[in-house]
Design an enzyme around this catalytic site. Sequence first.
Site, PDB file in Angstrom:
ATOM      1  N   LYS A  46      -2.220  -1.599  -3.768  1.00 65.79           N
ATOM      2  CA  LYS A  46      -3.093  -0.431  -3.737  1.00 65.79           C
ATOM      3  C   LYS A  46      -2.278   0.848  -3.791  1.00 65.79           C
ATOM      4  O   LYS A  46      -1.292   0.943  -3.072  1.00 65.79           O
ATOM      5  CB  LYS A  46      -3.904  -0.474  -2.442  1.00 65.79           C
ATOM      6  CG  LYS A  46      -4.780   0.721  -2.180  1.00 65.79           C
ATOM      7  CD  LYS A  46      -5.378   0.611  -0.817  1.00 65.79           C
ATOM      8  CE  LYS A  46      -6.147   1.869  -0.546  1.00 65.79           C
ATOM      9  NZ  LYS A  46      -6.595   1.925   0.823  1.00 65.79           N
ATOM     10  N   LYS A  50       0.847  -1.193   0.000  1.00 65.77           N
ATOM     11  CA  LYS A  50       0.000   0.000   0.000  1.00 65.77           C
ATOM     12  C   LYS A  50       0.876   1.235   0.000  1.00 65.77           C
ATOM     13  O   LYS A  50       1.682   1.435   0.908  1.00 65.77           O
ATOM     14  CB  LYS A  50      -0.907  -0.014   1.236  1.00 65.77           C
ATOM     15  CG  LYS A  50      -1.819   1.200   1.332  1.00 65.77           C
ATOM     16  CD  LYS A  50      -2.799   1.062   2.481  1.00 65.77           C
ATOM     17  CE  LYS A  50      -3.698   2.277   2.570  1.00 65.77           C
ATOM     18  NZ  LYS A  50      -4.685   2.127   3.660  1.00 65.77           N
TER      19      LYS A  50
HETATM   20  C1  PBG Z   1      -7.426   3.446   5.431  1.00 68.40           C
HETATM   21  C2  PBG Z   1      -7.829   3.158   4.028  1.00 68.40           C
HETATM   22  C3  PBG Z   1      -7.672   4.067   2.982  1.00 68.40           C
HETATM   23  C4  PBG Z   1      -8.268   3.479   1.870  1.00 68.40           C
HETATM   24  C5  PBG Z   1      -8.769   2.226   2.248  1.00 68.40           C
HETATM   25  N1  PBG Z   1      -8.465   2.035   3.593  1.00 68.40           N
HETATM   26  C6  PBG Z   1      -7.113   5.441   2.942  1.00 68.40           C
HETATM   27  C7  PBG Z   1      -5.883   5.800   3.627  1.00 68.40           C
HETATM   28  O1  PBG Z   1      -4.958   4.989   3.777  1.00 68.40           O
HETATM   29  O2  PBG Z   1      -5.825   6.965   4.044  1.00 68.40           O
HETATM   30  C8  PBG Z   1      -8.343   4.153   0.531  1.00 68.40           C
HETATM   31  C9  PBG Z   1      -9.354   3.686  -0.410  1.00 68.40           C
HETATM   32  C10 PBG Z   1      -9.631   4.594  -1.538  1.00 68.40           C
HETATM   33  O3  PBG Z   1      -8.989   5.647  -1.742  1.00 68.40           O
HETATM   34  O4  PBG Z   1     -10.555   4.263  -2.289  1.00 68.40           O
HETATM   35  N2  PBG Z   1      -6.853   2.491   6.188  1.00 68.40           N
END
Ligand code: PBG
Length: 336
Positions: A261, A204
């Site tokens: 992601k 991520k």
């Molecule tokens: C938070 C989380 C995020 C997303 C999914 N879980 C955002 C972040 O890390 O601030 C993002 C999903 C998206 O942008 O569609 N744990």
Amino acid sequence: MSDPFQLDLTQRPRRLRRTASLRALVEETVLRPQNFIAPLFVVEGRGAPEAIASMPGVFRYNVADLVKECRALAKLGVPAVALFPKLESRLKNEEGTAALDEDSLILRTVRAVKKAVPEITVVADIALDPYTNHGHDGVLTPARDDVANDRTVGILVKMAVLHARAGVDLVAPSDMMDGRVGAIRRTLDSAGFTSTGIMAYSVKFASAYYGPFRDAVGSAKAAGTHLLGKQTYQLNPANRREAMIELALDDAEGADILMVKPAGPYLDIIREVRNATSKPVAAYQVSGEYAQLHAAAKLGWLDLARTRHESLLAIKRAGADMILTYFAKDMARILA
Ligand code: PBG
């Protein structure tokens, strides 16, 4: 006498593109409704679905409406949903304690969905960002300049057990703390939840493409006017080798499904992950990827239906077995 312009070619790849049926015959990647996981947002109360300005067509549902949405998705052949709560700000605090409330919004939602639509796979995020008043995925260090790794993991394992007890099929640690997958696996097992799986947000990145999501769950607003920087735990978008270290750790610690992601800007990473593991690979087409296609379509600059399809096809072609996408319902309708 042959055509004077005729080239002396043995290979003419265009032969197989000449007709629609030939093109169908040699098509390599096909999207199916069962490839998609629909992210859904839930809010407290009985109000009408709340629109999210930066995510046209995406709503925050109350529990009853979210259950209806799950039923509709299941009927369309979408096998899974990923649930995200948006908490009222009065429930948020420095430590994110509402994450361990045994009757929290997300746990009530999970129970309602599993009761009404037992056949749908329910995925739920394990991270503290919907619960902390600073919007970070964990609790802060005493100096308040970073997220405390081990103390956060200690909270996340409890959160995972609560989710397993509520009936989620897959917990999805999205926090990027070190060692959390192994700790969650051990804790779930010792609590008897050996069948609850882990879909790990393994790779991520600290991405600007999460902006609209942070509006949706209110984690950006929680952070005030400061840009929420998660660079001390999420990956540097510049780093491919470091991504593979994260992947190997989550794989070894017992993740069942490994996620990359965002998806679209990281197709090289998805391919590399695909080649490095035999486990299923998920990719998350995040809120900003969704928002940019909608924005361009609204300006008349891109065709939404075609770019939507192409964006998802590219993610699957890169090696994703399953895709979390806000387009899940639209795609399932079209592919039905
Ligand atoms: C938070 C989380 C995020 C997303 C999914 N879980 C955002 C972040 O890390 O601030 C993002 C999903 C998206 O942008 O569609 N744990």
